[in-house]
Design a protein around this motif. Structure first.
Motif, PDB file in Angstrom:
ATOM      1  N   GLY A  74     -46.392   3.145 -22.740  1.00  0.00           N
ATOM      2  CA  GLY A  74     -46.289   3.265 -21.287  1.00  0.00           C
ATOM      3  C   GLY A  74     -46.889   2.088 -20.536  1.00  0.00           C
ATOM      4  N   PHE A  75     -47.079   0.960 -21.238  1.00  0.00           N
ATOM      5  CA  PHE A  75     -47.531  -0.257 -20.570  1.00  0.00           C
ATOM      6  C   PHE A  75     -46.294  -1.085 -20.224  1.00  0.00           C
ATOM      7  N   ASN A  76     -46.317  -1.779 -19.106  1.00  0.00           N
ATOM      8  CA  ASN A  76     -45.153  -2.569 -18.694  1.00  0.00           C
ATOM      9  C   ASN A  76     -45.545  -4.005 -18.413  1.00  0.00           C
ATOM     10  N   ILE A  77     -44.617  -4.922 -18.688  1.00  0.00           N
ATOM     11  CA  ILE A  77     -44.896  -6.345 -18.563  1.00  0.00           C
ATOM     12  C   ILE A  77     -43.917  -7.016 -17.604  1.00  0.00           C
ATOM     13  N   VAL A  78     -44.436  -7.988 -16.848  1.00  0.00           N
ATOM     14  CA  VAL A  78     -43.602  -8.899 -16.065  1.00  0.00           C
ATOM     15  C   VAL A  78     -43.654 -10.250 -16.777  1.00  0.00           C
ATOM     16  N   PHE A  79     -42.509 -10.687 -17.277  1.00  0.00           N
ATOM     17  CA  PHE A  79     -42.460 -11.920 -18.050  1.00  0.00           C
ATOM     18  C   PHE A  79     -42.508 -13.149 -17.145  1.00  0.00           C
ATOM     19  N   GLN A  80     -42.836 -14.282 -17.760  1.00  0.00           N
ATOM     20  CA  GLN A  80     -42.980 -15.530 -17.036  1.00  0.00           C
ATOM     21  C   GLN A  80     -41.695 -15.923 -16.301  1.00  0.00           C
ATOM     22  N   ASP A  81     -40.538 -15.649 -16.917  1.00  0.00           N
ATOM     23  CA  ASP A  81     -39.259 -16.034 -16.309  1.00  0.00           C
ATOM     24  C   ASP A  81     -38.618 -14.889 -15.528  1.00  0.00           C
ATOM     25  N   TYR A  82     -39.396 -13.813 -15.290  1.00  0.00           N
ATOM     26  CA  TYR A  82     -39.005 -12.633 -14.505  1.00  0.00           C
ATOM     27  C   TYR A  82     -38.031 -11.716 -15.257  1.00  0.00           C
ATOM     28  N   ALA A  83     -37.128 -12.282 -16.098  1.00  0.00           N
ATOM     29  CA  ALA A  83     -36.168 -11.492 -16.886  1.00  0.00           C
ATOM     30  C   ALA A  83     -35.341 -10.553 -16.010  1.00  0.00           C
ATOM     31  N   LEU A  84     -34.868 -11.059 -14.864  1.00  0.00           N
ATOM     32  CA  LEU A  84     -34.016 -10.273 -13.965  1.00  0.00           C
ATOM     33  C   LEU A  84     -32.547 -10.465 -14.342  1.00  0.00           C
ATOM     34  N   PHE A  85     -31.711  -9.481 -13.967  1.00  0.00           N
ATOM     35  CA  PHE A  85     -30.276  -9.552 -14.271  1.00  0.00           C
ATOM     36  C   PHE A  85     -29.549 -10.285 -13.145  1.00  0.00           C
ATOM     37  N   PRO A  86     -28.977 -11.449 -13.424  1.00  0.00           N
ATOM     38  CA  PRO A  86     -28.367 -12.255 -12.352  1.00  0.00           C
ATOM     39  C   PRO A  86     -27.124 -11.636 -11.733  1.00  0.00           C
ATOM     40  N   HIS A  87     -26.452 -10.740 -12.476  1.00  0.00           N
ATOM     41  CA  HIS A  87     -25.219 -10.142 -11.951  1.00  0.00           C
ATOM     42  C   HIS A  87     -25.499  -8.936 -11.052  1.00  0.00           C
ATOM     43  N   LEU A  88     -26.763  -8.523 -10.972  1.00  0.00           N
ATOM     44  CA  LEU A  88     -27.134  -7.391 -10.123  1.00  0.00           C
ATOM     45  C   LEU A  88     -27.890  -7.885  -8.901  1.00  0.00           C
ATOM     46  N   ASN A  89     -27.846  -7.105  -7.812  1.00  0.00           N
ATOM     47  CA  ASN A  89     -28.632  -7.497  -6.644  1.00  0.00           C
ATOM     48  C   ASN A  89     -30.087  -7.042  -6.828  1.00  0.00           C
ATOM     49  N   ALA A  90     -30.914  -7.353  -5.855  1.00  0.00           N
ATOM     50  CA  ALA A  90     -32.343  -7.084  -5.979  1.00  0.00           C
ATOM     51  C   ALA A  90     -32.620  -5.587  -6.172  1.00  0.00           C
ATOM     52  N   TYR A  91     -31.984  -4.736  -5.361  1.00  0.00           N
ATOM     53  CA  TYR A  91     -32.218  -3.299  -5.465  1.00  0.00           C
ATOM     54  C   TYR A  91     -31.786  -2.774  -6.833  1.00  0.00           C
ATOM     55  N   GLU A  92     -30.632  -3.218  -7.313  1.00  0.00           N
ATOM     56  CA  GLU A  92     -30.130  -2.753  -8.617  1.00  0.00           C
ATOM     57  C   GLU A  92     -31.080  -3.166  -9.747  1.00  0.00           C
ATOM     58  N   ASN A  93     -31.691  -4.338  -9.612  1.00  0.00           N
ATOM     59  CA  ASN A  93     -32.687  -4.767 -10.588  1.00  0.00           C
ATOM     60  C   ASN A  93     -33.921  -3.875 -10.541  1.00  0.00           C
ATOM     61  N   ILE A  94     -34.354  -3.543  -9.341  1.00  0.00           N
ATOM     62  CA  ILE A  94     -35.570  -2.733  -9.178  1.00  0.00           C
ATOM     63  C   ILE A  94     -35.423  -1.368  -9.841  1.00  0.00           C
ATOM     64  N   VAL A  95     -34.282  -0.740  -9.682  1.00  0.00           N
ATOM     65  CA  VAL A  95     -34.105   0.636 -10.181  1.00  0.00           C
ATOM     66  C   VAL A  95     -33.436   0.684 -11.557  1.00  0.00           C
ATOM     67  N   TYR A  96     -33.157  -0.457 -12.141  1.00  0.00           N
ATOM     68  CA  TYR A  96     -32.401  -0.495 -13.408  1.00  0.00           C
ATOM     69  C   TYR A  96     -33.053   0.359 -14.502  1.00  0.00           C
ATOM     70  N   GLY A  97     -34.365   0.244 -14.660  1.00  0.00           N
ATOM     71  CA  GLY A  97     -35.052   0.954 -15.724  1.00  0.00           C
ATOM     72  C   GLY A  97     -35.111   2.455 -15.532  1.00  0.00           C
ATOM     73  N   LEU A  98     -34.786   2.933 -14.330  1.00  0.00           N
ATOM     74  CA  LEU A  98     -34.863   4.361 -14.036  1.00  0.00           C
ATOM     75  C   LEU A  98     -33.638   5.144 -14.514  1.00  0.00           C
ATOM     76  N   LYS A  99     -32.612   4.411 -14.981  1.00  0.00           N
ATOM     77  CA  LYS A  99     -31.389   5.088 -15.421  1.00  0.00           C
ATOM     78  C   LYS A  99     -31.669   6.104 -16.520  1.00  0.00           C
ATOM     79  N   ASN A 100     -32.561   5.745 -17.414  1.00  0.00           N
ATOM     80  CA  ASN A 100     -32.887   6.646 -18.526  1.00  0.00           C
ATOM     81  C   ASN A 100     -34.217   7.370 -18.318  1.00  0.00           C
ATOM     82  N   LYS A 101     -34.715   7.355 -17.078  1.00  0.00           N
ATOM     83  CA  LYS A 101     -35.989   8.007 -16.755  1.00  0.00           C
ATOM     84  C   LYS A 101     -35.815   8.907 -15.537  1.00  0.00           C
TER      85      LYS A 101
END
Length: 250
Positions: A74-101
């Motif tokens: 249950g620990f979470n990391i923010v990587f140096q390069d952010y590891a964001l999805f370029p094909h998604l907008n900011a909101y879609e990136n924010i909630v992406y991990g909640l799909k399975n939660k």
């Protein structure tokens, strides 16, 4: 809250970490500070559960989690390069991990994180349209909505400079205080560690050189390496240190 007991790591005959013993309290910001190759990133990955240690224990809230998988810690990391999805907008990136939660957070809580990080004007923008500071805030929001037990940050300020860098430092401090969220940061920059952290763990060649508050490290360096690394090698201006901690004999 988090105890590392005799944590060691080696690859074949190369010792990367040797007998690391540290106790980190709830809500503290702790920087893992060291030169390239010192072992600080390996230690971060061991805490995360991404890398297995050869010896030692990790105790979280009095429970031995040494053999618990990264997914279940249950620990979470923010990587140096952010590891964001370029094909998604900011909101879609924010909630992406909640799909399975499902049910982890409410939409109201998501919006509170967005407001806290002042991202509302940027939610429909694609990642390529965001500045470095905005990307960092999106990455932080994406991590916070997952309600991490510990927040891990890998060189969070290395790609930023000037006003943006100072702004993100303040955000990280605000997050730790607001959510009482223990935060562990990897950095190679002494000034960054001194101005951001409650405590600093200085690692040299896989061993602890010093663990203490910024004031303790500045006023009472434990050895020549600490003194050299903090004040000479990276050439931190003495006046900046005086402004932060007062007179020092270092």
């Amino acid at each position: 809250m988090l105890k590392l007991q005799n944590v060691s790591k080696h690859y074949d005959n190369k010792v990367v970490l040797n007998n690391i013993n540290v106790e980190i309290n709830t809500g503290e910001i702790v920087s893992l500070l060291g030169q390239s190759g010192s072992g600080k990133t390996t230690l971060l990955n061991i805490i995360l559960g991404l890398t297995k240690m050869n010896d030692g224990k990790i105790i979280f809230n009095d429970i031995d989690i040494s053999d618990v998988t990264m997914k279940n810690r249950g620990f979470n990391i923010v990587f140096q390069d952010y590891a964001l999805f370029p094909h998604l907008n900011a909101y879609e990136n924010i909630v992406y991990g909640l799909k399975n939660k499902k049910g982890l957070v409410t939409e109201k809580e998501v919006q509170e994180y967005i407001e806290f990080l002042e991202l509302k004007p940027h939610l429909t923008k694609k990642i390529g349209e965001l500045s470095g500071g905005q990307k960092q805030r999106v990455a932080l929001a994406r991590t916070l909505v997952m309600k991490p037990k510990i927040l891990l940050l890998d060189e969070p300020l290395s790609a930023l400079d000037g006003v943006i860098k100072e702004s993100i430092k303040q955000r990280i401090q605000s997050i730790a205080r607001e959510f009482k969220l223990t935060t562990i940061i990897v950095t190679h920059d002494p000034e960054e560690a001194l101005t951001l952290s409650d405590k600093i763990l200085i690692i040299n060649q896989g061993e602890i050189s010093q663990f203490g508050t910024p004031k303790e490290i500045i006023n009472e360096p434990k050895n020549d390496f600490v003194k050299e690394f903090i004040l000479k090698q990276l050439q931190i201006k003495r006046q900046n240190i005086y402004n932060l901690f007062g007179e020092t004999d270092v």
